[in-house]
Design an enzyme around this catalytic site. Sequence first.
Site, mmCIF file in Angstrom:
data_model
loop_
_atom_site.group_PDB
_atom_site.id
_atom_site.type_symbol
_atom_site.label_atom_id
_atom_site.label_comp_id
_atom_site.label_asym_id
_atom_site.label_seq_id
_atom_site.Cartn_x
_atom_site.Cartn_y
_atom_site.Cartn_z
ATOM 1 N N SER A 78 -49.706 -12.370 -13.184
ATOM 2 C CA SER A 78 -48.551 -13.288 -12.843
ATOM 3 C C SER A 78 -47.220 -13.210 -13.535
ATOM 4 O O SER A 78 -47.162 -13.236 -14.753
ATOM 5 C CB SER A 78 -48.988 -14.466 -12.310
ATOM 6 O OG SER A 78 -49.118 -15.251 -13.640
ATOM 7 N N THR B 218 -47.207 -16.226 -16.024
ATOM 8 C CA THR B 218 -48.176 -16.075 -17.425
ATOM 9 C C THR B 218 -47.250 -15.026 -18.224
ATOM 10 O O THR B 218 -47.414 -15.111 -19.687
ATOM 11 C CB THR B 218 -49.440 -15.784 -17.163
ATOM 12 O OG1 THR B 218 -49.911 -16.555 -16.154
ATOM 13 C CG2 THR B 218 -50.369 -15.607 -18.416
ATOM 14 N N GLU C 270 -47.236 -5.740 -16.320
ATOM 15 C CA GLU C 270 -47.410 -5.384 -15.101
ATOM 16 C C GLU C 270 -47.816 -6.599 -14.220
ATOM 17 O O GLU C 270 -48.703 -7.262 -14.265
ATOM 18 C CB GLU C 270 -48.833 -4.536 -14.722
ATOM 19 C CG GLU C 270 -48.755 -2.942 -15.875
ATOM 20 C CD GLU C 270 -47.959 -1.900 -14.827
ATOM 21 O OE1 GLU C 270 -47.424 -2.666 -13.768
ATOM 22 O OE2 GLU C 270 -47.731 -1.027 -15.549
ATOM 23 N N CYS D 33 -51.058 -6.439 -6.062
ATOM 24 C CA CYS D 33 -49.712 -6.699 -6.625
ATOM 25 C C CYS D 33 -48.912 -5.769 -5.732
ATOM 26 O O CYS D 33 -47.776 -6.243 -5.500
ATOM 27 C CB CYS D 33 -49.623 -6.319 -8.028
ATOM 28 S SG CYS D 33 -50.240 -4.594 -8.228
HETATM 29 P P1 NAD Z 1 -52.789 -14.802 -13.767
HETATM 30 O O1 NAD Z 1 -51.483 -14.525 -14.751
HETATM 31 O O2 NAD Z 1 -53.013 -16.026 -13.903
HETATM 32 O O3 NAD Z 1 -53.856 -14.426 -15.211
HETATM 33 C C1 NAD Z 1 -54.138 -12.901 -15.409
HETATM 34 C C2 NAD Z 1 -54.937 -12.831 -16.689
HETATM 35 O O4 NAD Z 1 -54.135 -13.735 -17.641
HETATM 36 C C3 NAD Z 1 -56.233 -13.575 -16.693
HETATM 37 O O5 NAD Z 1 -57.113 -13.043 -17.418
HETATM 38 C C4 NAD Z 1 -55.917 -15.068 -17.242
HETATM 39 O O6 NAD Z 1 -57.115 -15.477 -17.943
HETATM 40 C C5 NAD Z 1 -54.875 -14.831 -18.570
HETATM 41 N N1 NAD Z 1 -54.110 -15.845 -18.859
HETATM 42 C C6 NAD Z 1 -53.773 -16.704 -18.077
HETATM 43 N N2 NAD Z 1 -52.855 -17.670 -18.948
HETATM 44 C C7 NAD Z 1 -52.950 -16.912 -20.160
HETATM 45 C C8 NAD Z 1 -52.292 -17.319 -21.336
HETATM 46 N N3 NAD Z 1 -51.485 -18.441 -21.554
HETATM 47 N N4 NAD Z 1 -52.284 -16.503 -22.229
HETATM 48 C C9 NAD Z 1 -52.973 -15.498 -22.255
HETATM 49 N N5 NAD Z 1 -53.639 -15.038 -21.176
HETATM 50 C C10 NAD Z 1 -53.752 -15.694 -20.018
HETATM 51 O O7 NAD Z 1 -52.591 -13.807 -12.762
HETATM 52 P P2 NAD Z 1 -53.866 -13.778 -11.645
HETATM 53 O O8 NAD Z 1 -53.753 -14.762 -10.824
HETATM 54 O O9 NAD Z 1 -55.251 -13.273 -12.572
HETATM 55 O O10 NAD Z 1 -53.476 -12.231 -11.264
HETATM 56 C C11 NAD Z 1 -52.634 -12.365 -10.031
HETATM 57 C C12 NAD Z 1 -51.289 -11.680 -10.336
HETATM 58 O O11 NAD Z 1 -51.624 -10.484 -11.013
HETATM 59 C C13 NAD Z 1 -50.526 -11.371 -9.342
HETATM 60 O O12 NAD Z 1 -49.212 -12.018 -9.513
HETATM 61 C C14 NAD Z 1 -50.579 -9.828 -9.045
HETATM 62 O O13 NAD Z 1 -49.171 -9.469 -8.471
HETATM 63 C C15 NAD Z 1 -50.377 -9.479 -10.539
HETATM 64 N N6 NAD Z 1 -50.808 -8.362 -10.665
HETATM 65 C C16 NAD Z 1 -50.239 -7.150 -11.142
HETATM 66 C C17 NAD Z 1 -50.737 -5.986 -11.114
HETATM 67 C C18 NAD Z 1 -49.725 -4.741 -11.708
HETATM 68 O O14 NAD Z 1 -50.346 -3.474 -11.978
HETATM 69 N N7 NAD Z 1 -48.473 -4.830 -11.458
HETATM 70 C C19 NAD Z 1 -51.841 -5.632 -10.829
HETATM 71 C C20 NAD Z 1 -52.896 -6.546 -10.399
HETATM 72 C C21 NAD Z 1 -52.228 -7.798 -10.285
#
Ligand code: NAD
Length: 483
Positions: free
Chosen positions: A233, A236, A254, A288
């Site tokens: 996201s 994050t 990403e 995404c």
């Molecule tokens: P998220 O940001 O909540 O979590 C992603 C990852 O980050 C998880 O492994 C989580 O455990 C980790 N994380 C969370 N807080 C952290 C911190 N403070 N420090 C380090 N790591 C941390 O996202 P999500 O809900 O798992 O995924 C959905 C999001 O991902 C959506 O916004 C989507 O658009 C994006 N996404 C982007 C792509 C791309 O290629 N652009 C692909 C897939 C998903």
Amino acid sequence: MNLLEVRNKSWMNFVSGEWLPSTEFIDVENPATGQVIASVAAASEVEVSRAVAAARACVATGALTRCRPAVRAEMMMRIASEIRDRVADGAYVGCLESGKPLKAARAEFEEAARYFEYYAGMADKIEGTAIPLGDAYLDYTIREPYGISVQVVPWNFAPSICARSLAPALAAGNAVIVKSPELTPLATIILFEAIERAGVPKGAVNLLCGLGKTTGAALVSHPDIDQIVFTGSVQTGVSIMKAASERSVPCVMELGGKSAGIVFADANLDQVVESVRSGTFYNAGQVCSALSRLVVHASIYDVVVEKVSAMARTLKVGDGLVGADMGPVVSEHQLRKIESVCDRAKTAGARLVTGGQRLQDKAGWFMQPTVFADVDPNMEIAQEEIFGPVLSIIKFNKDDEAFDIANGTRFGLVSGVFTQRLNTALKAPPRLNAGQVFVNEWFAGGIETPFGGNRMSGHGREKGQEAIDSYVRTKNVAISLAV
Ligand code: NAD
């Protein structure tokens, strides 16, 4: 595998070639039933430090970099083959933990193998250049790996996104530490079993499971890492970038999207409907690069709304194990979030054409395929990423207006155009602020085509040959030939 085996298996972290037992665990749910299906080890700060030390030791021995690059290529082909041997288990576990249709989970696990095959072919083609400086010098560049690449993976396509970053990083000679997502960690562990079996140097590839705010935060803030590759996201990603900037750690980001497809008056409407079927509803919209906004010319607006919602009503929503078109969303939290965005859209004046709420007759986290029409481009539903099976349809009259709407969010991941006129198709991409543009087919392209975002959707590119640039840095060597 079957459910009992999934329940009874020890799902562990993989560090320095060993599976580590743990004292802390996280429950993993099947979103189709809301039932806990497994417990996964959660890595503590001690295990994070152990993984970094193991990766550093691997970098120091040069196990990945002193060999001929073809040796890395062979290793990656072995990994691909071991992944292919585990497709049935990877797909079953992936389906169980994410709820996605079994067919989609299978395609995703196979895609993970393809990433290793594709980047195996690149491992021995990462070349520098010679720069002419006249007789007095010899100057050349070397494209070196960063060292330790830390890779944080989201839950929506965990095994394939893991492979998407891991394979080019390994091809380039980096040691890697993957942090798997807490909601869907299991299929990635199967992937690492394949990697273990293929035989990799100790510490070259490590896996840590655990919560983002504990395991993830400890890993990305560790003082001895050389690069962060984050997929997740915006919120994050921004917090990680802020912390990384203090230590000048380079990042590939990403992040999310709010992608629009512009439907011109001459579009083939069958292509539009099929693109919404996959673009909006694949993986229950948890993509995404999902097609979340359809910007439609006024002359065909009513017919597009009608055709698209008729298709949405035909989708079979249910447990991914039993042949549904669309599974549940990943968690109850996610389902509530999607429902409340839909409620606020109705209050703001968007017209709900179909869907808009959860399926009441099912135990898991199922959202109806949802279509809103008459959406104002400034509404929350047209501006913020929902990450659910929800389409916003917006009307336009003049072409300039359509491009302004498509570009009018803080994101810039993907855009699309639907038209049968070559001129319109060719003139559109330069006007779209996005990392990639689809013409007449959402999700066209593949692992061979570069992917990444502009603006708040991130920076750096994954996939294709270009991804290698994200995993190497250039060293220039200037030699005086004076005697
Ligand atoms: P998220 O940001 O909540 O979590 C992603 C990852 O980050 C998880 O492994 C989580 O455990 C980790 N994380 C969370 N807080 C952290 C911190 N403070 N420090 C380090 N790591 C941390 O996202 P999500 O809900 O798992 O995924 C959905 C999001 O991902 C959506 O916004 C989507 O658009 C994006 N996404 C982007 C792509 C791309 O290629 N652009 C692909 C897939 C998903």
